[in-house]
Design a protein around this motif. Structure first.
Motif, PDB file in Angstrom:
ATOM      1  N   VAL A 134      -5.237 -22.561  84.372  1.00  0.00           N
ATOM      2  CA  VAL A 134      -4.821 -22.717  82.994  1.00  0.00           C
ATOM      3  C   VAL A 134      -3.566 -21.881  82.807  1.00  0.00           C
ATOM      4  O   VAL A 134      -3.417 -20.817  83.396  1.00  0.00           O
ATOM      5  N   SER A 135      -2.651 -22.392  82.026  1.00  0.00           N
ATOM      6  CA  SER A 135      -1.435 -21.637  81.780  1.00  0.00           C
ATOM      7  C   SER A 135      -0.921 -21.913  80.371  1.00  0.00           C
ATOM      8  O   SER A 135      -0.951 -23.046  79.896  1.00  0.00           O
ATOM      9  N   SER A 136      -0.477 -20.862  79.726  1.00  0.00           N
ATOM     10  CA  SER A 136       0.179 -21.045  78.432  1.00  0.00           C
ATOM     11  C   SER A 136       1.648 -21.309  78.684  1.00  0.00           C
ATOM     12  O   SER A 136       2.229 -20.774  79.625  1.00  0.00           O
ATOM     13  N   GLN A 137       2.242 -22.124  77.857  1.00  0.00           N
ATOM     14  CA  GLN A 137       3.572 -22.628  78.141  1.00  0.00           C
ATOM     15  C   GLN A 137       4.629 -22.042  77.215  1.00  0.00           C
ATOM     16  O   GLN A 137       4.377 -21.809  76.032  1.00  0.00           O
ATOM     17  N   LEU A 138       5.785 -21.826  77.814  1.00  0.00           N
ATOM     18  CA  LEU A 138       6.950 -21.450  77.014  1.00  0.00           C
ATOM     19  C   LEU A 138       7.475 -22.715  76.370  1.00  0.00           C
ATOM     20  O   LEU A 138       7.656 -23.730  77.028  1.00  0.00           O
ATOM     21  N   THR A 151       1.326 -24.330  73.529  1.00  0.00           N
ATOM     22  CA  THR A 151       0.755 -25.301  74.454  1.00  0.00           C
ATOM     23  C   THR A 151      -0.017 -24.560  75.539  1.00  0.00           C
ATOM     24  O   THR A 151       0.476 -23.569  76.074  1.00  0.00           O
ATOM     25  N   ILE A 152      -1.183 -25.067  75.838  1.00  0.00           N
ATOM     26  CA  ILE A 152      -1.946 -24.549  76.969  1.00  0.00           C
ATOM     27  C   ILE A 152      -2.345 -25.738  77.832  1.00  0.00           C
ATOM     28  O   ILE A 152      -2.834 -26.743  77.323  1.00  0.00           O
ATOM     29  N   LEU A 153      -2.083 -25.628  79.121  1.00  0.00           N
ATOM     30  CA  LEU A 153      -2.337 -26.754  80.022  1.00  0.00           C
ATOM     31  C   LEU A 153      -3.414 -26.390  81.036  1.00  0.00           C
ATOM     32  O   LEU A 153      -3.547 -25.237  81.431  1.00  0.00           O
ATOM     33  N   TYR A 154      -4.170 -27.426  81.448  1.00  0.00           N
ATOM     34  CA  TYR A 154      -5.178 -27.267  82.505  1.00  0.00           C
ATOM     35  C   TYR A 154      -4.773 -28.094  83.715  1.00  0.00           C
ATOM     36  O   TYR A 154      -4.306 -29.218  83.563  1.00  0.00           O
ATOM     37  N   TRP A 155      -4.980 -27.543  84.878  1.00  0.00           N
ATOM     38  CA  TRP A 155      -4.857 -28.313  86.112  1.00  0.00           C
ATOM     39  C   TRP A 155      -6.162 -28.150  86.889  1.00  0.00           C
ATOM     40  O   TRP A 155      -6.653 -27.018  86.995  1.00  0.00           O
ATOM     41  N   SER A 156      -6.663 -29.227  87.427  1.00  0.00           N
ATOM     42  CA  SER A 156      -7.798 -29.048  88.332  1.00  0.00           C
ATOM     43  C   SER A 156      -7.225 -28.798  89.715  1.00  0.00           C
ATOM     44  O   SER A 156      -6.061 -29.102  89.983  1.00  0.00           O
ATOM     45  N   VAL A 162      -5.424 -31.596  81.143  1.00  0.00           N
ATOM     46  CA  VAL A 162      -5.810 -31.424  79.741  1.00  0.00           C
ATOM     47  C   VAL A 162      -4.729 -30.629  79.043  1.00  0.00           C
ATOM     48  O   VAL A 162      -4.231 -29.636  79.585  1.00  0.00           O
ATOM     49  N   LYS A 163      -4.364 -31.082  77.881  1.00  0.00           N
ATOM     50  CA  LYS A 163      -3.383 -30.324  77.095  1.00  0.00           C
ATOM     51  C   LYS A 163      -4.039 -29.900  75.799  1.00  0.00           C
ATOM     52  O   LYS A 163      -4.740 -30.687  75.166  1.00  0.00           O
ATOM     53  N   SER A 164      -3.812 -28.675  75.413  1.00  0.00           N
ATOM     54  CA  SER A 164      -4.303 -28.263  74.101  1.00  0.00           C
ATOM     55  C   SER A 164      -3.177 -27.565  73.363  1.00  0.00           C
ATOM     56  O   SER A 164      -2.281 -26.980  73.979  1.00  0.00           O
ATOM     57  N   PHE A 165      -3.262 -27.646  72.075  1.00  0.00           N
ATOM     58  CA  PHE A 165      -2.169 -27.112  71.259  1.00  0.00           C
ATOM     59  C   PHE A 165      -2.717 -26.137  70.230  1.00  0.00           C
ATOM     60  O   PHE A 165      -3.127 -26.531  69.144  1.00  0.00           O
ATOM     61  N   PRO A 166      -2.756 -24.873  70.584  1.00  0.00           N
ATOM     62  CA  PRO A 166      -3.224 -23.877  69.621  1.00  0.00           C
ATOM     63  C   PRO A 166      -2.240 -23.706  68.461  1.00  0.00           C
ATOM     64  O   PRO A 166      -1.111 -24.207  68.518  1.00  0.00           O
ATOM     65  N   LEU A 193     -16.865 -40.678  97.096  1.00  0.00           N
ATOM     66  CA  LEU A 193     -18.163 -40.023  97.107  1.00  0.00           C
ATOM     67  C   LEU A 193     -18.115 -38.679  96.371  1.00  0.00           C
ATOM     68  O   LEU A 193     -18.961 -38.375  95.538  1.00  0.00           O
ATOM     69  N   SER A 194     -17.058 -37.949  96.714  1.00  0.00           N
ATOM     70  CA  SER A 194     -17.024 -36.598  96.170  1.00  0.00           C
ATOM     71  C   SER A 194     -16.558 -36.574  94.718  1.00  0.00           C
ATOM     72  O   SER A 194     -16.710 -35.579  94.038  1.00  0.00           O
ATOM     73  N   ARG A 195     -15.988 -37.646  94.288  1.00  0.00           N
ATOM     74  CA  ARG A 195     -15.513 -37.645  92.913  1.00  0.00           C
ATOM     75  C   ARG A 195     -16.666 -37.413  91.954  1.00  0.00           C
ATOM     76  O   ARG A 195     -16.516 -36.840  90.892  1.00  0.00           O
ATOM     77  N   ARG A 196     -17.799 -37.870  92.356  1.00  0.00           N
ATOM     78  CA  ARG A 196     -18.951 -37.674  91.493  1.00  0.00           C
ATOM     79  C   ARG A 196     -19.276 -36.189  91.330  1.00  0.00           C
ATOM     80  O   ARG A 196     -19.740 -35.742  90.300  1.00  0.00           O
ATOM     81  N   HIS A 197     -19.035 -35.466  92.408  1.00  0.00           N
ATOM     82  CA  HIS A 197     -19.336 -34.034  92.353  1.00  0.00           C
ATOM     83  C   HIS A 197     -18.458 -33.316  91.350  1.00  0.00           C
ATOM     84  O   HIS A 197     -18.902 -32.453  90.632  1.00  0.00           O
ATOM     85  N   VAL A 198     -17.193 -33.674  91.422  1.00  0.00           N
ATOM     86  CA  VAL A 198     -16.234 -32.893  90.639  1.00  0.00           C
ATOM     87  C   VAL A 198     -16.390 -33.246  89.174  1.00  0.00           C
ATOM     88  O   VAL A 198     -16.222 -34.398  88.791  1.00  0.00           O
ATOM     89  N   PRO A 199     -16.699 -32.283  88.358  1.00  0.00           N
ATOM     90  CA  PRO A 199     -16.886 -32.594  86.944  1.00  0.00           C
ATOM     91  C   PRO A 199     -15.543 -32.749  86.276  1.00  0.00           C
ATOM     92  O   PRO A 199     -14.524 -32.259  86.761  1.00  0.00           O
ATOM     93  N   LEU A 200     -15.533 -33.458  85.223  1.00  0.00           N
ATOM     94  CA  LEU A 200     -14.303 -33.557  84.455  1.00  0.00           C
ATOM     95  C   LEU A 200     -14.007 -32.197  83.849  1.00  0.00           C
ATOM     96  O   LEU A 200     -14.913 -31.388  83.620  1.00  0.00           O
ATOM     97  N   LEU A 201     -12.768 -31.960  83.586  1.00  0.00           N
ATOM     98  CA  LEU A 201     -12.411 -30.675  82.989  1.00  0.00           C
ATOM     99  C   LEU A 201     -12.922 -30.630  81.556  1.00  0.00           C
ATOM    100  O   LEU A 201     -13.088 -31.665  80.916  1.00  0.00           O
ATOM    101  N   PRO A 202     -13.169 -29.443  81.069  1.00  0.00           N
ATOM    102  CA  PRO A 202     -13.691 -29.302  79.706  1.00  0.00           C
ATOM    103  C   PRO A 202     -12.686 -29.817  78.685  1.00  0.00           C
ATOM    104  O   PRO A 202     -11.500 -29.969  78.989  1.00  0.00           O
ATOM    105  N   PRO A 203     -13.144 -30.056  77.496  1.00  0.00           N
ATOM    106  CA  PRO A 203     -12.260 -30.569  76.451  1.00  0.00           C
ATOM    107  C   PRO A 203     -11.197 -29.557  76.080  1.00  0.00           C
ATOM    108  O   PRO A 203     -11.340 -28.365  76.363  1.00  0.00           O
TER     109      PRO A 203
END
Lengths: 904, 445
Positions: free
Chosen positions: B47-51, B60-65, B73-77, B336-346
């Protein structure tokens, strides 16, 4: 066990054969043993005739009357008072004469002297008091065994309970003396002493006649009570206090409890004493009203009574505060049981009654001196009121009276009449000012504005050198900023009236700072600290922050001012100590947009020789940081930097100098460091290309002013750092640059070590590189620049030096021969550098032209009279060297070379 | 796998290298991070906050898996967030805003649990103490504040207390650039660096300044040696100074008091420092876009990574789970493994929700550990717990009565036992005395 007994008894007769048993008769004297020593001593008396009493005591310490310490001590218990007194004065003489005697026999002396504490004779007691006060205690200051004090105390207590009142009061005086010298002794005997005070004050009507004695006793009480801990509302803010350096951070620390005494007993005693003090004071009041004047003795008594009340109230408050702050933390000294005893319940009732007497006023108008006395008393009562304010519910009428008094005091309506009044008033105002913020925050709105009005007026009227300023400043800090402990604002800045006052204070601060100059650096430091806190804590986009920004206009004067005639008047900043300077530099960071005017006055300070380099670097740092958070315009910052590099005075000093010029060399080093700092700042700013454009523009404005060689070098460095290959310099700027670079190179050539010299100073080489390397970078990036520069150099050789002299100062006007030598050595130096050699080979035309010019000069000089043989030789020599180098460059074919040699 | 991740304020993405082999991993795209604005949430994602340009009011705060280079995922505080940290489990993300407020998000739901006004100026750095109960925050106004996370959520306690923070240190005159805390929870020391060219050491237990060290240049990054003998201070002049924490150093140092040496590679300013898990390798990021790995013991450079031309402002050493590696290496198993990896949180929400959905899930939502299948179903122990508590409360009167009876019985029995033992002892004593005396008598006879 039982069995073993018989066997041992059987064996016994077998032993004892070795020694024969001797039987002796009882009562007969034994003959002496054969080996006995004769211990008899026989002597005859030797009688020496005595000459005099004095001769025998030659080695001993004696008093003026020829008595030894032993005799004197014996005489102190003589039945005749006069002899006792004489003995005491004798001891005094002796101790003064032979200080060693005292340290040797201190125990014996004290042991004997203490008996005199309760002497019947007044004069003897007085003499003893003087002796202890002036001689013995000061001398024993260093080593005070507790035993000495306890020796004294036994007799002092004895005196305190003596029947004769004189002796009793005197005993208090003695105790005062002890406490004065050994403050810790009070806590050891606090309970007992306070008990005695209580007794004596209870019977005060007996002593009303003898006020001076009572006064003495009260002085002691005040001193004792002032030793009690209280909430220190110190005027002096605690910042700037250095943290003690700790050896190790993780080490175990021995925790010594600082407040060792158990206060609970003292509290009880004080609770008893306080009503008595109040009663005592009230006994005095009838004396005040009818009489037209108040005599000094009773005034002093009243004053001391008030002080004691004040101190004990403070102590109670301290206890309550302590209780609140330590809540939940177990402290061994206070157990829960003690806590409610801290005077909360009992005291206020009679205190309220006591405060009712305020204000003390006279019925008749009398002399000014008396008014002052009443004034002082009133102030003391006010102080008590303010202290107790927090836990007494006062009636509104009384509150009004006090507030009015305070207002009058602040606004100066009440003044001292006597000459020393001014100082006194300041002193008393200092003690009252710390209460103002709390008072203002609590009182009703109408009073709030009246008090603030008076406060602001008083602050404005206060002279800069006055000690009151400190008190004012700490009060202002409390009212402006969220307090350190609570983190909340005391005053609501949203009310326009309060805000007005706050703005007035803020505006007053820089003015005060400038007016102070460097006279009181401690006060300046406090002001700067306040400014810094203001910058840090002022809520963003509030009117306070806005006011802080506006302040920079007035603050410029603090740094420096440019007068109309162009001269610069340095402000107090230059003269203040370093910590103040750093603080003021830090203040710059918090201006939300730094004004270019302020930057200008700052740059004047930076260019001054007297400024310490470390402060200069701090300024660079802080400005850069301010730029980073957007408090400073990019253009402003760059022009600040370039101006700094272009104008900073490097003291001209040749490198091969001696000790005396060591400072000058270091000056150049400083300049190098400045250039380095500026470079690193410029590089961190972000987009290089954009910054390069701005820097180039500013530098090109500076270059035509013909800056000294060092500054030019610094500017070239700035360009080189930001430039890339191929160069981003514009055509026009290359032309301007080439002009100054050619001159610059000729100047720099003087630092090139003579070729072939066996010893070349390494320092000199590095200097030479320092000057030339930026040029080489530029040449490397732009061929055009190199061409132009070579062209110019060539033409300068041909020119008449008189034409050059008109637009250059003396340093630049070298005579032609040395000019030629310089050009050649530059070319040779460039030739040594591999990169530049490659570049040089591309501009053979220019070099050929230079060679031709030189040859021309050679021919001319042979005709002219002016040139000496030596000069001619020098030119010839350089010509040859250049020719060889040119040959190595392979930049022309053999034909051309032939042509040149043909000319020869 | 221990990896170094680094980001830059210019758009160079997030670089990721294996610390021990030096192999570069996936590069995550489009990241312009703020200083201290990069974090790894519970080893699961970055996760990183953006300039952003100052014109836009929201941040802006971004998520990378781990296994995808694109932003997921992008969020905008509500306002630009500068520093950003997460706790070690990855349950919470804490961010410091440009107004001086601190934001506290729950990762799993994205809810903003708390926002409080912490500083007068923008927050610059955040640090959680090792037991994650104390939060240390530094701000542009030079103020450092220590928050107890218990207190922050205790509304009643906040009102009672004189001030919301535990400590407020205001000895720094300029912006605080970095803060780290040592081991020992509330007894630890914290080291702070500021633009006033000093580093200060504070005691959390006593709440006072222990030591102030003047450096020749501004310190932008601080890293504590795991043994807390020294700390490393990355300076703007490109050196990493080593300052002593324990003993009084010799005064004849070239750099100044307490500074015992430096690591230097003639680089531009050092902007960030991080220690590897084993505490031997020190990773430093520099203005010139390189990341250097130092052996802190020998003071030599072990490795150099290169991210971009622009400066680097964040370096982290994190443990990266291996599963994502499998996925990238073996594409055949991807489905196969895609099932394992959960989606990133909201995404993180903008405002504190006052709606009553909080009541619904009263407890901590534990993040799902992606690698384990067992943890598939989220279970909420709090429900069970509250049920049990209420049951206990209901039963308490009857249960305690029985318990008391039982205890009384026990007590009685014990007393009887004691009596018995006493008797036995008396008998024995008597017997012994008799025996001895009798013996004696026979002897004398």
């Amino acid at each position: 066990m039982a069995r073993s007994k018989p066997s041992s008894s059987k064996k016994q007769p077998k032993r004892g054969v070795d020694f024969k048993k001797i039987k002796r008769k009882i009562g007969r004297k034994l003959p002496p043993p054969k080996n006995a020593t004769n211990t008899e001593i026989k002597s005859k008396a030797i009688i020496l005739p005595e000459q005099s009493v004095a001769s025998e005591r030659a080695g001993l310490a004696v008093s003026k009357k020829g008595l030894t310490l032993k005799e004197l001590l014996q005489q102190t218990s003589h039945h005749n008072a006069k002899v006792r007194r004489d003995a005491l004065t004798g001891i005094r003489d002796l101790v003064l004469k032979y200080p060693a005697e005292l340290t040797l026999h201190k125990l014996a002396i004290i042991e004997k002297l203490r008996e005199r504490i309760s002497d019947e004779d007044k004069v003897v007691r007085e003499t003893l008091y003087q002796l202890l006060k002036l001689v013995i205690f000061p001398a024993l200051k260093k080593d005070v065994p507790g035993s000495l004090i306890s020796l004294m105390m036994a007799y002092i207590f004895n005196g305190m309970t003596h029947l004769a009142t004189d002796i009793r009061l005197m005993a208090f005086k003695f105790f005062d003396l002890v406490v004065q010298h050994y403050p810790s002794s009070f806590f050891m005997y606090a309970e007992k002493v306070l008990q005695n005070y209580e007794d004596i004050l209870r019977k005060n009507h007996i002593y009303l006649q003898d006020r001076s004695k009572l006064k003495n006793a009260l002085v002691g009480l005040v001193r004792c009570l002032s030793l009690l801990p209280c909430n220190r509302r110190t005027v002096d803010p605690s910042y700037g206090k250095n943290t003690e350096t700790q050896g190790s951070l993780h080490a175990y620390e021995l925790e010594v409890p600082k407040e060792h005494t158990d206060f609970s007993s003292i509290i009880k005693r004080l609770e008893d004493i306080l009503p008595i003090l109040v009663n005592c004071f009230q006994d005095f009041i009838p004396l005040v009203h009818p009489m037209s004047s108040l005599d000094a003795q009773s005034f002093d008594c009243m004053l001391y009574l008030l002080r004691s009340i004040d101190l004990s109230v403070k102590f109670f408050l301290y206890g309550i505060d302590k209780h609140q702050t330590d809540f939940g933390v177990t402290k061994p000294t206070y157990n829960e049981k003690d806590m409610p005893v801290w005077g909360e319940i009992a005291t206020p009732v009679f205190l309220r009654k006591f405060l009712e007497v305020f204000p003390l006023n006279q019925l008749h108008n009398t002399s000014g001196k008396d008014e002052d006395k009443f004034f002082i008393l009133n102030i003391e009562i006010t102080e008590i009121f303010l202290h107790s304010n927090e836990w007494i519910f006062t009636s509104a009428i009384l509150m009004e009276r006090f507030l009015e008094f305070i207002e009058n005091l602040l606004s100066g309506k009440i003044r001292f009449n006597s000459r020393s009044g001014k100082a006194l008033q300041e002193k008393h105002l200092t003690s009252l000012l710390p209460f103002i913020p709390r008072l203002v925050s609590l009182v009703a709105n109408t009073w709030k504005s009246r008090l603030l009005q008076a406060f602001t007026m008083a602050f404005k009227d206060c002279k800069p050198e006055s000690t009151l300023n400190l008190a004012f400043l700490s009060a202002i800090e409390e009212m402006l900023l969220p307090s350190k402990r609570q983190g909340i604002l005391l005053l609501d800045a949203s009310e326009p009236e309060i805000l007005d006052h706050q703005i007035t204070w803020i505006r007053e601060l820089p003015v005060l700072l400038v007016r102070l100059g460097d006279t009181l650096s401690s006060l300046s430091k406090v002001i700067l600290h306040l400014l810094l806190r203001l910058g840090q804590y002022a809520p963003m986009n509030s009117s306070l922050a806005w006011e802080y920004d506006i302040m920079q206009h007035t603050l410029g004067e603090f740094y420096s001012m440019c007068l109309d005639d162009g001269s610069i008047l340095y402000g107090p900043f230059m003269k203040l100590p370093k910590d103040c300077q750093e603080l003021s530099v830090c203040c710059l960071y918090y201006f939300s947009s730094l004004d270019s005017l302020l930057l200008r006055s700052l740059v004047y300070c930076c260019l001054c020789d007297n400024l310490e380099p470390s402060v200069l670097f701090r300024i660079i740092d802080v400005l850069h940081s301010a730029y980073k958070i957007g408090h400073l315009q990019l253009v402003d910052l760059i022009s600040f930097f370039v101006t700094l590099v272009a104008r900073w005075k490097v003291l001209p000093g040749r490198l091969y100098t001696h000790v005396e010029n060591a400072k000058k060399i270091s000056n150049r080093e400083t300049f190098k460091a400045i250039t380095g700092a500026v470079c690193s700042c410029l590089r961190q700013m972000g987009d290089d290309a954009l910054i390069f454009q701005i820097v180039q523009r500013v530098i090109l404005d500076e270059i035509p002013l013909n800056p000294p060689i060092d500054n030019l070098c610094g500017m070239l460095r700035l360009l080189v750092i930001l430039d890339s290959r191929p160069t981003k310099l514009s055509e026009q700027s290359i032309i301007i640059l080439s002009n100054s670079i050619s001159e610059y190179l000729i100047d720099a050539a003087s630092y090139i070590p003579e070729n072939g010299d066996e010893v070349t100073d390494s320092n000199q080489i590095s200097i030479c590189q320092y000057y030339l390397v930026p040029c080489f970078f530029l040449f490397d990036r732009s061929d055009k620049l190199l061409n132009l520069v070579l062209d110019l150099m060539g033409s300068s050789i041909g020119e008449d030096n008189s034409s050059l002299a008109c637009n250059h100062d003396t340093q630049h006007t070298l005579d032609l021969s040395s000019r030629i030598v310089a050009v050649v050595s530059i070319l040779l130096y460039m030739h040594q550098d591999i990169k530049i050699r490659r570049r040089l080979s591309s501009c053979k035309g220019e070099i050929t032209r230079i060679l031709q010019k030189m040859r021309l000069q050679l021919m001319q000089s042979s005709n002219e009279m002016g040139n000496t043989l030596e000069e001619r030789h020098k030119i010839q020599f350089s010509f040859d060297r250049l020719k060889i180098a040119a040959g190595q460059l392979n930049c022309w074919d053999a034909d051309e070379l032939k042509i040149i040699s043909l000319f020869e | 796998m221990e990896v170094v991740i680094a980001s830059s304020p210019v758009d160079a993405g997030i670089g990721c290298w294996d610390l021990h082999s030096g192999a570069e991993q996936l590069r995550y795209r489009s990241c312009t991070s703020t200083p201290h604005g990069l974090a790894c949430v519970g080893q699961r994602f970055l996760v990183s906050s953006q300039l952003r340009d100052s014109s836009s009011s929201s941040g802006t705060i971004l998520y990378w898996s781990w296994n995808k280079p694109q932003v997921e995922v992008k969020s905008f505080p509500a306002e630009p967030i500068h520093p950003l940290i997460s706790n070690s489990d990855g349950t919470y993300i804490i961010g410091g805003g440009s107004s001086g407020a601190i934001y506290f998000w729950e990762v799993a739901s994205g809810r903003l649990l708390k926002r409080w006004h912490a500083h007068y100026r923008a927050a610059t750095c955040l640090f959680l103490s090792d037991d994650e109960s104390l939060l240390v925050s530094g701000a542009e106004d030079g103020c450092i504040r220590v928050w107890s996370l218990f207190m922050v959520f205790d509304d009643i306690g906040m009102e009672m207390a004189k001030h919301p923070y535990e400590y407020s240190f205001s000895e720094h005159t300029l912006r605080v650039t970095d803060v780290v805390s040592g081991y020992g929870g509330c007894n630890a020391i914290i080291v702070s660096a500021s633009e006033d060219r000093t580093c200060k050491v504070w005691s959390l237990s006593r709440g006072k300044l222990l030591r102030s060290i003047d450096f020749p240049s501004i310190i932008d990054a601080v890293a504590l040696d795991p043994g807390e003998h020294v700390f490393y201070a990355g300076a703007r002049d490109g050196k990493i100074y080593i300052a002593a924490l324990n003993a009084e150093s010799t005064p004849s140092n070239i750099y100044g008091k307490h500074i015992i040496g430096s690591l230097s590679d003639n680089s531009k300013g050092v902007t960030c420092l991080a220690f590897s898990m084993d505490g031997i390798l020190l990773v430093s990021g520099s203005e010139d876009g390189t990341i250097r790995v130092w052996d802190a013991k020998t003071r030599n450079i072990v490795r150099i990574f290169r991210l971009a031309k622009g400066p680097i402002n964040n370096v982290l050493v994190v443990r990266r789970p291996l599963y994502s590696n499998f996925q990238t290496s073996a594409n055949s198993h991807a489905s196969l493994s895609r099932r394992h990896v959960p989606l990133l949180p909201p995404p993180l929400s903008k405002y504190v929700n006052s709606t009553d959905e909080i009541v619904d899930s009263g407890a901590i939502t534990v993040p799902q550990t992606p690698s384990s299948d067992i943890m598939d179903a989220p279970y909420l122990s709090s429900h069970v717990l509250t049920k049990q508590i209420s049951e206990l409360q209901q039963q308490s009167s009857a249960a305690t009565g029985m318990e008391v009876d039982r205890l009384k019985l026990d007590c009685k029995r014990s007393l009887e036992m004691v009596q018995k033992w006493k008797e036995m002892f008396a008998d024995l004593h008597k017997f012994c005395v008799d025996e001895l005396l009798g013996n004696d008598q026979t002897q004398t006879q």
